[in-house]
Design an enzyme around this catalytic site. Structure first.
Site, PDB file in Angstrom:
ATOM      1  CG  MET A   1      -1.905  -1.187   1.174  1.00  0.00           C
ATOM      2  SD  MET A   1      -3.420  -0.917   2.112  1.00  0.00           S
ATOM      3  CE  MET A   1      -2.779  -0.641   3.739  1.00  0.00           C
ATOM      4  N   GLY A   2       2.154   1.082  -0.389  1.00  0.00           N
ATOM      5  CA  GLY A   2       3.048   2.231  -0.451  1.00  0.00           C
ATOM      6  C   GLY A   2       3.605   2.628   0.896  1.00  0.00           C
ATOM      7  CG  ASN A   3       4.558   5.475   4.384  1.00  0.00           C
ATOM      8  OD1 ASN A   3       4.602   5.099   5.543  1.00  0.00           O
ATOM      9  ND2 ASN A   3       5.120   6.597   3.997  1.00  0.00           N
TER      10      ASN A   3
ATOM     11  CG  HIS B   1       7.149  -2.234   2.099  1.00  0.00           C
ATOM     12  ND1 HIS B   1       7.068  -1.180   2.961  1.00  0.00           N
ATOM     13  CD2 HIS B   1       5.927  -2.818   2.094  1.00  0.00           C
ATOM     14  CE1 HIS B   1       5.854  -1.101   3.459  1.00  0.00           C
ATOM     15  NE2 HIS B   1       5.132  -2.088   2.958  1.00  0.00           N
TER      16      HIS B   1
ATOM     17  NE  ARG C   1      -2.641   1.863  10.210  1.00  0.00           N
ATOM     18  CZ  ARG C   1      -3.004   0.846   9.413  1.00  0.00           C
ATOM     19  NH1 ARG C   1      -2.325  -0.273   9.413  1.00  0.00           N
ATOM     20  NH2 ARG C   1      -4.064   0.972   8.623  1.00  0.00           N
TER      21      ARG C   1
ATOM     22  CB  ALA D   1      14.186  -1.392   5.844  1.00  0.00           C
TER      23      ALA D   1
ATOM     24  CE  LYS E   1       7.835 -15.890   8.566  1.00  0.00           C
ATOM     25  NZ  LYS E   1       8.770 -16.761   9.318  1.00  0.00           N
TER      26      LYS E   1
END
Ligand code: PAF
Length: 278
Positions: free
Chosen positions: A26-28, A33, A183, A31, A144
């Site tokens: 979902m972007g943003n 990702h 978040r 590390a 995970k």
């Protein structure tokens, strides 16, 4: 990296690619990702990522509107990480008509995260199934940290006989143990200093289980108390088995302790896997 906006454009761009490794996001990006992309690349085929903030998986009082959108910086990270194709549709392109057909999930969708986020997992499963139909990967990577999401998607793919391997990437943490999450950006400086308590509480719960303590309710209560007496508002701490997130039976060895707790406005989730002695 080629950026595709519509499902048709994406299908067309990928029509001659036979070994696709896919990282839906979902972007943003952080590390965590980037490490999923590195695993995807290590498969040696074509690496595809997607960025789409999926409205279907947010409840009416959740943070869909304020969810951090950082498309330019994300593209740079994906390009540097070696992604070949990025699918980044607008909401209108992805859902040209109201998405009334949805994946129906078993009871686990109403437990743990699902208890506090009604409809969330159906929204996740629906978007991921649709992404799979558009990208047609051989293998897909999910972190995970969202353990229940990974379990739901793994079981969906198996039960619906989709020819896709699902790989869970290890949670990437800051030096003090805090799991990386989009978040975390919502934490105040004081909240950021307090946030690693969640990881430490889970670590103590895991140690207790591995020491042979089978009173999971007491272990869960102690962890929640540790958090709540330090300003958190805990939704759950739960020791479950890894395969289906049900309450462990005496012979179950592969377990996971999961938690969700609010620190002011931000709600943090985390988990630790463990394997008990047989
Ligand atoms: O984990 C996420 O970022 C999202 O839930 C996913 C899997 C991309 C579906 O929107």
């Amino acid at each position: 990296m080629r950026i595709c906006k519509t499902p048709d454009e994406t299908r067309d761009a990928l029509k001659n690619e036979s070994a696709i490794a896919f990282v839906p996001t979902m972007g943003n990006l952080h590390a965590g990702h980037v490490s999923l992309v590195a695993q995807a690349r290590s498969r040696g085929g074509t690496t595809v990522a997607s960025i789409f903030v999926n409205p279907l998986q947010f409840g009416p009082n959740e943070d869909f509107d304020s969810y951090p959108r950082t498309f330019g910086a994300d593209c740079e990270k994906l390009e540097n990480a070696g992604v070949d194709f990025l699918f980044a549709p607008t909401e209108r392109e992805f859902y040209p008509e109201p998405q009334t057909y949805r994946v129906e999930l078993p009871g686990i969708q109403n437990q743990l995260e699902g208890r506090f986020r009604p409809g969330h997992f159906s929204g996740v499963a629906t978007v991921v199934l649709k992404l799979f139909h558009i990208v047609r990967p051989q293998v897909a990577f999910f972190g995970k940290k969202d353990y229940q999401q990974l379990m739901v998607l793994r079981n969906m793919v198996r039960q619906l006989a989709l020819p896709i391997e699902i790989v869970g990437g290890e949670t990437v943490r800051d030096g003090d143990g805090l799991a990386l999450s989009s978040r975390n950006a919502f934490l105040t400086p004081a909240g950021r200093a307090e946030a690693p308590r969640l990881y430490r509480a889970l670590g103590r719960a895991r140690e207790a289980v591995l020491r042979g303590d089978a009173d999971f309710s007491a272990i869960e209560r102690d962890a929640a108390l540790d958090l709540d007496t330090n300003g958190w508002k805990t939704d759950y701490v739960a020791v479950r088995r890894q395969s289906d997130l049900q309450t462990p039976l005496p012979g179950d060895r592969d377990l996971v302790v999961l938690a969700a707790s609010r620190l002011g406005t931000p709600r943090l989730i985390d988990n630790l896997e463990m394997t008990r002695e047989g």
